[in-house]
Design a protein around this motif. Structure first.
Motif, PDB file in Angstrom:
ATOM      1  N   ARG A 153     117.309  18.263   1.195  1.00  0.00           N
ATOM      2  CA  ARG A 153     117.463  19.682   1.536  1.00  0.00           C
ATOM      3  C   ARG A 153     116.545  20.476   0.613  1.00  0.00           C
ATOM      4  O   ARG A 153     116.228  20.014  -0.476  1.00  0.00           O
ATOM      5  CB  ARG A 153     118.916  20.095   1.404  1.00  0.00           C
ATOM      6  CG  ARG A 153     119.802  19.325   2.363  1.00  0.00           C
ATOM      7  CD  ARG A 153     121.239  19.778   2.361  1.00  0.00           C
ATOM      8  NE  ARG A 153     122.079  18.804   3.056  1.00  0.00           N
ATOM      9  CZ  ARG A 153     122.260  18.787   4.375  1.00  0.00           C
ATOM     10  NH1 ARG A 153     121.659  19.674   5.123  1.00  0.00           N
ATOM     11  NH2 ARG A 153     123.026  17.873   4.927  1.00  0.00           N
TER      12      ARG A 153
ATOM     13  N   GLY B   8     117.243   0.658  17.118  1.00  0.00           N
ATOM     14  CA  GLY B   8     117.194   2.103  17.077  1.00  0.00           C
ATOM     15  C   GLY B   8     116.846   2.590  15.681  1.00  0.00           C
ATOM     16  O   GLY B   8     116.949   1.842  14.709  1.00  0.00           O
ATOM     17  N   PRO B   9     116.418   3.834  15.557  1.00  0.00           N
ATOM     18  CA  PRO B   9     116.128   4.386  14.233  1.00  0.00           C
ATOM     19  C   PRO B   9     117.391   4.418  13.378  1.00  0.00           C
ATOM     20  O   PRO B   9     118.501   4.555  13.899  1.00  0.00           O
ATOM     21  CB  PRO B   9     115.647   5.812  14.542  1.00  0.00           C
ATOM     22  CG  PRO B   9     115.263   5.794  15.984  1.00  0.00           C
ATOM     23  CD  PRO B   9     116.158   4.796  16.634  1.00  0.00           C
ATOM     24  N   ALA B  10     117.205   4.312  12.060  1.00  0.00           N
ATOM     25  CA  ALA B  10     118.323   4.398  11.117  1.00  0.00           C
ATOM     26  C   ALA B  10     117.934   5.347   9.990  1.00  0.00           C
ATOM     27  O   ALA B  10     116.793   5.305   9.513  1.00  0.00           O
ATOM     28  CB  ALA B  10     118.674   3.021  10.565  1.00  0.00           C
ATOM     29  N   LEU B  11     118.862   6.192   9.592  1.00  0.00           N
ATOM     30  CA  LEU B  11     118.573   7.144   8.514  1.00  0.00           C
ATOM     31  C   LEU B  11     118.280   6.391   7.233  1.00  0.00           C
ATOM     32  O   LEU B  11     119.048   5.534   6.785  1.00  0.00           O
ATOM     33  CB  LEU B  11     119.757   8.078   8.308  1.00  0.00           C
ATOM     34  CG  LEU B  11     119.570   9.118   7.204  1.00  0.00           C
ATOM     35  CD1 LEU B  11     118.469  10.103   7.596  1.00  0.00           C
ATOM     36  CD2 LEU B  11     120.875   9.853   6.933  1.00  0.00           C
TER      37      LEU B  11
ATOM     38  N   LEU C 225     117.472  17.625  16.307  1.00  0.00           N
ATOM     39  CA  LEU C 225     116.546  17.182  15.289  1.00  0.00           C
ATOM     40  C   LEU C 225     115.145  17.153  15.906  1.00  0.00           C
ATOM     41  O   LEU C 225     114.970  16.665  17.017  1.00  0.00           O
ATOM     42  CB  LEU C 225     116.966  15.770  14.873  1.00  0.00           C
ATOM     43  CG  LEU C 225     116.596  15.200  13.525  1.00  0.00           C
ATOM     44  CD1 LEU C 225     117.009  16.122  12.392  1.00  0.00           C
ATOM     45  CD2 LEU C 225     117.245  13.838  13.360  1.00  0.00           C
TER      46      LEU C 225
ATOM     47  N   TYR D 291     113.737   8.632   9.159  1.00  0.00           N
ATOM     48  CA  TYR D 291     114.357   7.532   9.874  1.00  0.00           C
ATOM     49  C   TYR D 291     113.391   6.347   9.887  1.00  0.00           C
ATOM     50  O   TYR D 291     112.184   6.505  10.025  1.00  0.00           O
ATOM     51  CB  TYR D 291     114.715   7.941  11.308  1.00  0.00           C
ATOM     52  CG  TYR D 291     115.994   8.749  11.385  1.00  0.00           C
ATOM     53  CD1 TYR D 291     115.998  10.114  11.113  1.00  0.00           C
ATOM     54  CD2 TYR D 291     117.197   8.132  11.721  1.00  0.00           C
ATOM     55  CE1 TYR D 291     117.183  10.845  11.175  1.00  0.00           C
ATOM     56  CE2 TYR D 291     118.377   8.856  11.790  1.00  0.00           C
ATOM     57  CZ  TYR D 291     118.362  10.203  11.513  1.00  0.00           C
ATOM     58  OH  TYR D 291     119.532  10.925  11.570  1.00  0.00           O
TER      59      TYR D 291
ATOM     60  N   PHE E 237     122.215   5.586  15.494  1.00  0.00           N
ATOM     61  CA  PHE E 237     121.638   5.124  16.750  1.00  0.00           C
ATOM     62  C   PHE E 237     122.117   3.716  17.077  1.00  0.00           C
ATOM     63  O   PHE E 237     122.314   2.876  16.186  1.00  0.00           O
ATOM     64  CB  PHE E 237     120.104   5.077  16.661  1.00  0.00           C
ATOM     65  CG  PHE E 237     119.435   6.414  16.757  1.00  0.00           C
ATOM     66  CD1 PHE E 237     119.193   7.178  15.626  1.00  0.00           C
ATOM     67  CD2 PHE E 237     119.030   6.910  17.996  1.00  0.00           C
ATOM     68  CE1 PHE E 237     118.560   8.406  15.703  1.00  0.00           C
ATOM     69  CE2 PHE E 237     118.391   8.140  18.086  1.00  0.00           C
ATOM     70  CZ  PHE E 237     118.162   8.886  16.946  1.00  0.00           C
TER      71      PHE E 237
ATOM     72  N   GLU F 221     123.334  16.938  10.874  1.00  0.00           N
ATOM     73  CA  GLU F 221     124.243  15.794  10.823  1.00  0.00           C
ATOM     74  C   GLU F 221     123.450  14.496  10.907  1.00  0.00           C
ATOM     75  O   GLU F 221     122.459  14.408  11.630  1.00  0.00           O
ATOM     76  CB  GLU F 221     125.222  15.848  11.992  1.00  0.00           C
ATOM     77  CG  GLU F 221     126.183  17.015  11.973  1.00  0.00           C
ATOM     78  CD  GLU F 221     127.391  16.758  11.091  1.00  0.00           C
ATOM     79  OE1 GLU F 221     128.260  17.636  11.036  1.00  0.00           O
ATOM     80  OE2 GLU F 221     127.477  15.683  10.469  1.00  0.00           O
ATOM     81  N   LYS F 222     123.921  13.473  10.205  1.00  0.00           N
ATOM     82  CA  LYS F 222     123.295  12.150  10.280  1.00  0.00           C
ATOM     83  C   LYS F 222     123.525  11.562  11.662  1.00  0.00           C
ATOM     84  O   LYS F 222     124.652  11.543  12.159  1.00  0.00           O
ATOM     85  CB  LYS F 222     123.892  11.235   9.210  1.00  0.00           C
ATOM     86  CG  LYS F 222     123.384   9.793   9.268  1.00  0.00           C
ATOM     87  CD  LYS F 222     124.028   8.951   8.183  1.00  0.00           C
ATOM     88  CE  LYS F 222     123.578   7.495   8.271  1.00  0.00           C
ATOM     89  NZ  LYS F 222     124.201   6.670   7.207  1.00  0.00           N
ATOM     90  N   LEU F 223     122.453  11.083  12.271  1.00  0.00           N
ATOM     91  CA  LEU F 223     122.547  10.423  13.566  1.00  0.00           C
ATOM     92  C   LEU F 223     122.670   8.917  13.367  1.00  0.00           C
ATOM     93  O   LEU F 223     121.917   8.325  12.584  1.00  0.00           O
ATOM     94  CB  LEU F 223     121.303  10.705  14.414  1.00  0.00           C
ATOM     95  CG  LEU F 223     121.125  12.128  14.940  1.00  0.00           C
ATOM     96  CD1 LEU F 223     119.809  12.232  15.685  1.00  0.00           C
ATOM     97  CD2 LEU F 223     122.278  12.522  15.839  1.00  0.00           C
TER      98      LEU F 223
ATOM     99  N   TYR G  61     116.859  20.892   6.555  1.00  0.00           N
ATOM    100  CA  TYR G  61     117.312  19.507   6.455  1.00  0.00           C
ATOM    101  C   TYR G  61     116.156  18.628   6.903  1.00  0.00           C
ATOM    102  O   TYR G  61     115.611  18.828   8.003  1.00  0.00           O
ATOM    103  CB  TYR G  61     118.539  19.297   7.350  1.00  0.00           C
ATOM    104  CG  TYR G  61     119.046  17.871   7.426  1.00  0.00           C
ATOM    105  CD1 TYR G  61     119.039  17.191   8.631  1.00  0.00           C
ATOM    106  CD2 TYR G  61     119.560  17.225   6.305  1.00  0.00           C
ATOM    107  CE1 TYR G  61     119.514  15.887   8.718  1.00  0.00           C
ATOM    108  CE2 TYR G  61     120.039  15.927   6.386  1.00  0.00           C
ATOM    109  CZ  TYR G  61     120.011  15.267   7.595  1.00  0.00           C
ATOM    110  OH  TYR G  61     120.482  13.977   7.669  1.00  0.00           O
TER     111      TYR G  61
ATOM    112  N   SER H  20     115.430  19.885  10.832  1.00  0.00           N
ATOM    113  CA  SER H  20     116.388  20.660  11.615  1.00  0.00           C
ATOM    114  C   SER H  20     116.990  21.717  10.698  1.00  0.00           C
ATOM    115  O   SER H  20     116.662  21.793   9.516  1.00  0.00           O
ATOM    116  CB  SER H  20     117.484  19.764  12.182  1.00  0.00           C
ATOM    117  OG  SER H  20     118.309  19.305  11.142  1.00  0.00           O
TER     118      SER H  20
END
Lengths: 114, 112
Positions: B51, B43-46, B100, B36, A105, A101-103, B32, B93
Motif C-alpha cells: 500500500r 491460476g495466478p496466486a498472490l 483489479l 501475482y 484463483f 481484497e486478495k483474489l 493497493y 486497485s
C-alpha cells in the motif's frame, strides 16, 4: 481449505454444444469471479458475484451465462460459442468485492471451441 | 487512466541473479498494488502486495519498491531460482473500486 476448485480442467466443444464450467470454494468468501485469459495475456474480468447476486457484467456476450446457486458455487454456462472463445477460464473468490481484497484463483478450465 | 503498464515483456536471468520487473500507473486513486505469480497450467496466486503508505515491502527473496511521486512500483527477486520461472503480473486497485487492473505480464525464465 484455501482452494478454489474448478471442473473440468479441459473441455473441447463444438460451436453448437452446450456445456457448463463449475467452480467451488469453501473459504466463506462472499465475492466470486469469472475471468477469461488468452495465452500470454493478463486475466480479463467477465463477471462478479457479490453475496450471490450478479454485480458486474463486463459486457460479456450472452452466449456466456453465469449462475451462482449458493455462496460456495459458481457456474458458467456456455452455448453456441465461437472459436475465438477458446481460452483459459479462471474462477476466483475473495472475502468481499472491494478492489483491495486478495483474489484466490482456481487452476482454470482450458476451453477449446472447434 | 485505468491502465497499468508493465515491463519488460520477458526476462531471462541466471540462477542467483536479481530479477527486476517494473510497473507504472496513472490513476492516483489507486491504493493497493499486488503482484501475482502464475505458473503454466495454473491460476495466478498472490505473491506480495503493498500500500502507498510505505516505500518498500520485503517477504523473503521478494521485495516491492514503491515510488508514489513517480507513480511506479517494481518487484525485485533476489537470488533468483529456476523455480521462480513463471509469469508475473502487477496490478492496482483502490478500496472504492470493484476490480483489479492487471499489467500486461512478464515472463521470467531463470536458467541454472
Amino acid at each position: 481449505d484455501t482452494e478454489v476448485t474448478q471442473t473440468p480442467k479441459h473441455l473441447v466443444m463444438g460451436m453448437t454444444n452446450k456445456k457448463s464450467l463449475k467452480c467451488e470454494q469453501h473459504m466463506g468468501h462472499r465475492a466470486m469471479y469469472w475471468y477469461k485469459q488468452k495465452a500470454k495475456k493478463p486475466p480479463e474480468l467477465m463477471f462478479v458475484y457479490s453475496y450471490e447476486k450478479l454485480s458486474i457484467n463486463e459486457s460479456v456476450p450472452s452466449r456466456f451465462s453465469p449462475e451462482c446457486p449458493n455462496s460456495s458455487l459458481l457456474n458458467l454456462h456456455l452455448h453456441a460459442l465461437q472459436p475465438e472463445d477458446s481460452a483459459l477460464y479462471l474462477c476466483a473468490s475473495s472475502r468481499g468485492q472491494r478492489g483491495n481484497e486478495k483474489l484466490f484463483f482456481g487452476s482454470g478450465t482450458q476451453l477449446s471451441v472447434l | 487512466q485505468q491502465q497499468v503498464k508493465q515491463s519488460p515483456q520477458s526476462l531471462i536471468v541466471q540462477k542467483g541473479g536479481i530479477s527486476i520487473i517494473n510497473c507504472a500507473y496513472e490513476n492516483t486513486a489507486f491504493d493497493y498494488f499486488p503482484w501475482y505469480q502464475q505458473f503454466p497450467g495454473k491460476g495466478p496466486a498472490l505473491l506480495i502486495a503493498i500500500r502507498p503508505d510505505v516505500s518498500e515491502k520485503k517477504e523473503g527473496r521478494f521485495t516491492i519498491s514503491f515510488n508514489k511521486s513517480a507513480k511506479q512500483f517494481s518487484l525485485h527477486i533476489m537470488d533468483s531460482q529456476p523455480g521462480d520461472s513463471a509469469t508475473y503480473f502487477c496490478a492496482a486497485s483502490s478500496y472504492n473500486t470493484d476490480k483489479l487492473i492487471f499489467g500486461t505480464g512478464t515472463r521470467l525464465q531463470v536458467f541454472p
